[in-house]
Design an enzyme around this catalytic site. Structure first.
Site, PDB file in Angstrom:
ATOM      1  CG  ASP A   1      -0.122  -0.083   2.545  1.00 24.62           C
ATOM      2  OD1 ASP A   1       1.091  -0.388   2.499  1.00 24.62           O
ATOM      3  OD2 ASP A   1      -0.722   0.148   3.615  1.00 24.62           O
ATOM      4  CD  GLU A   2       5.970   3.022   1.226  1.00 23.21           C
ATOM      5  OE1 GLU A   2       6.833   3.877   1.430  1.00 23.21           O
ATOM      6  OE2 GLU A   2       5.967   1.912   1.786  1.00 23.21           O
TER       7      GLU A   2
ATOM      8  CG  HIS B   1      11.903  -1.270  -1.465  1.00 25.19           C
ATOM      9  ND1 HIS B   1      10.548  -1.342  -1.200  1.00 25.19           N
ATOM     10  CD2 HIS B   1      12.305  -0.076  -1.004  1.00 25.19           C
ATOM     11  CE1 HIS B   1      10.148  -0.234  -0.584  1.00 25.19           C
ATOM     12  NE2 HIS B   1      11.207   0.553  -0.463  1.00 25.19           N
TER      13      HIS B   1
ATOM     14  CD  GLU C   1      11.026  -1.352   2.843  1.00 21.05           C
ATOM     15  OE1 GLU C   1      10.695  -0.182   3.070  1.00 21.05           O
ATOM     16  OE2 GLU C   1      10.241  -2.322   2.967  1.00 21.05           O
TER      17      GLU C   1
END
Length: 554
Positions: A121-122, A414, A399
């Site tokens: 959700d980013e 990421h 990430e």
């Protein structure tokens, strides 16, 4: 699919699985990563989502009547229409896998803006990530239009009164003012100029870039900028505050004010260079002078005579100081040696850096002539390293340096740790842009055969044409194949053996320490340390160097 009317089929997307083989969506947080289709019951039905996309490795299919086969679900790779621009390969299989890891991650995060991740959700354009990743992205993809558009997004969110920009653009998360590590507001227009010859983005955003730098100046105290949110974000977990995740991804060993002040100095220097390129001589001189004063203050404030380094004397502090030109010439060798010792002796050639300073670590070591140590870092397969990600099944970058799958900072796609991708092009293949000749009208080629590397090759599409640098070594013999586009010129650094005689076919090129006038297409400059430096015009060349001679053919 074929089925009865009202039949409900769902597809759930995830990056990892539970032990029972079902999808683990915990790290997707609030993202509703599930598609639902209700059949109308009229023969074969085909459905494809048009208002979302998913980052995933696994799909859990529920409600399907019968047994699915390879034709039941078709995956489509989607991103903005950016063409690949660079290729890299070498004799080190791990480097090739890391390059692919970086490329696939970048390709998955170019959806009208450079997103941080494509699955949870980013999916936002974080400026601190782009500070480290922009150069890698530009080597791998043609991004002049996408990044120019994204700089406009940054400008759209800029406070017209104070000049403060935001941590994300478009502004959804983070804060205004942005963390000072957000140098990409200036770095991207500068790199678009250097790599593509684009002056439009610099000119269009000049007032905004200047306002942001002036804002940072207004927040500084005696040229020290103290406010910091993220700093060198997400180092290996043992170097983070409290050794945990989330907000504790802040480094406990790297002072935020050191990172902020270094980035402030870098932003000022970039603005001076941009002003010079645009013909704003007065601004260029003014900001160059300011950059010098910040550098002087940085050194006097953060330098530690006892350790011979900056701040806490860790890898991040010394790497960013070296990379950003904040170390006086008289201290450069000492700091570089200090950094190299920290990597090798203290951490067994492992890094301790986060998303920002991982880039600066490899590049600072390489600039200081220790490409060998940078190569050792990139070659590691134990934690923390890119090789550790690959050893644990990664197909895209994580990430964090750690393998985590629960809720929190656990994206497995990421881009922020992908700066090593630029290092492959710049310091292994040796292709580097020259700001004096934007768009690769002028550029550098300085191959680095380090460690057990036997060959490397990189190709790059530029506005002047295709560049290719390929080298291979065998014993003390090195061969280099170089392609230079029309109307371009390369500054080539060749391995140099003292008192060697150089030949071009039957013609001696270099003898008795002096160049020969028959060096057609090649302008010999001088011997600089371990390299013989020459200017090479457009064309295709084959150089062959051994312990006694250098041959050139076209």
């Amino acid at each position: 699919v074929c089925g009865v009317r009202g039949q409900r089929i769902s597809l759930k997307f995830a990056e990892s699985l539970y032990q029972d083989g079902t999808v683990n969506q915990e790290n997707l947080r609030g993202a509703r990563a599930e598609d639902v289709y209700i059949l109308k019951g009229q023969g074969e039905e085909i459905w494809e989502p048009r208002f979302t996309y998913h980052g995933f490795r696994y799909i859990q299919l529920e409600g399907y009547a019968g047994t699915p086969d390879q034709k039941t679900i078709e995956g489509r790779v989607v991103r903005s229409a950016v063409a690949p621009s660079g290729t890299f390969e070498c004799s080190n299989a791990l480097f090739n896998k890391i390059h692919k890891l970086v490329w696939q991650t970048e390709a998955a995060n170019l959806h009208s803006l450079p997103t941080d991740c494509p699955q949870r959700d980013e999916r936002m354009g974080w400026l601190n990530d782009m500070a480290a990743r922009t150069e890698e992205a530009i080597y791998n993809f043609d991004l002049v239009r996408l990044l120019s558009k994204w700089v406009a997004d940054i400008a759209d969110d800029q406070d017209p009164r104070t000049g403060a920009i935001t941590d994300t653009a478009p502004f959804r998360w983070g804060r205004r003012p942005a963390d000072p590590v957000s140098v990409c507001y200036l770095l991207i227009p500068w790199l678009l100029y250097v790599h593509y010859g684009d002056t439009h983005t610099m000119a269009e955003r000049y007032a905004g870039m200047k306002a942001w730098v002036d804002y940072l100046a207004s927040r500084s105290e005696g040229h020290i900028l103290r406010y910091s949110y993220y700093g060198d974000w997400a180092p290996p977990i043992q170097f983070g505050l409290q050794g945990s995740q989330g907000s504790s991804a802040v480094s406990k060993d790297t002072p935020g004010e050191l990172i902020s002040t270094a980035c402030y100095a870098y932003s000022v220097r970039l603005l001076s260079q941009i002003a010079q390129a645009l013909g704003y001589a007065k601004d260029a001189a003014s900001y160059q002078d300011l950059a010098g004063r910040i550098a002087d203050r940085f050194h006097s404030y953060f330098w530690d005579d006892e350790t011979g380094g900056y701040g806490t004397n860790n890898q991040s502090c010394n790497a960013i100081s070296l990379y950003m030109g904040l170390v006086p010439e008289t201290n450069f060798a000492q700091v570089a040696a200090n950094l190299a010792e920290n990597v090798v002796a203290c951490h067994h050639s492992h890094l301790t850096t986060g998303n920002i300073c991982t880039k600066y670590l490899l590049e600072a070591l390489s600039i200081a002539g220790r490409v060998d140590i940078a190569s050792q870092i990139a070659s590691k397969e134990t934690y923390p390293s890119w090789g550790f990600m690959l050893a644990n099944g990664a197909t895209t970058l994580w990430e964090r340096w750690e393998l985590e799958t629960g809720d929190g900072m656990n994206s497995h796609n990421h881009s922020m740790l992908g700066s090593v991708g630029a290092w492959f092009y710049r310091f292994i293949a040796g292709i580097q842009a020259d700001p004096a000749g934007p768009g690769f009208q002028y550029f550098y080629v300085c191959p680095r055969p380090v460690g057990d590397l036997k060959h490397a090759r990189a190709c790059l599409k530029t506005v002047h044409g295709d560049i290719s640098s390929a080298w291979k070594v065998s014993g003390r013999r090195m061969e280099i194949d170089l392609t230079i586009p029309v109307n371009s010129q390369a500054r080539l650094c060749l391995p140099w053996v003292e008192d060697a005689i150089l030949y071009e076919g039957e013609t001696i090129l270099w003898e008795g320490g002096q160049p020969n006038e028959f060096s057609v297409g090649i302008e010999w400059i001088n011997v600089e340390g371990p390299h013989l430096v020459c200017l090479v015009g457009s064309g295709e060349y084959h150089f062959c160097v051994d312990s006694e001679t250098l041959f050139v053919s076209r």
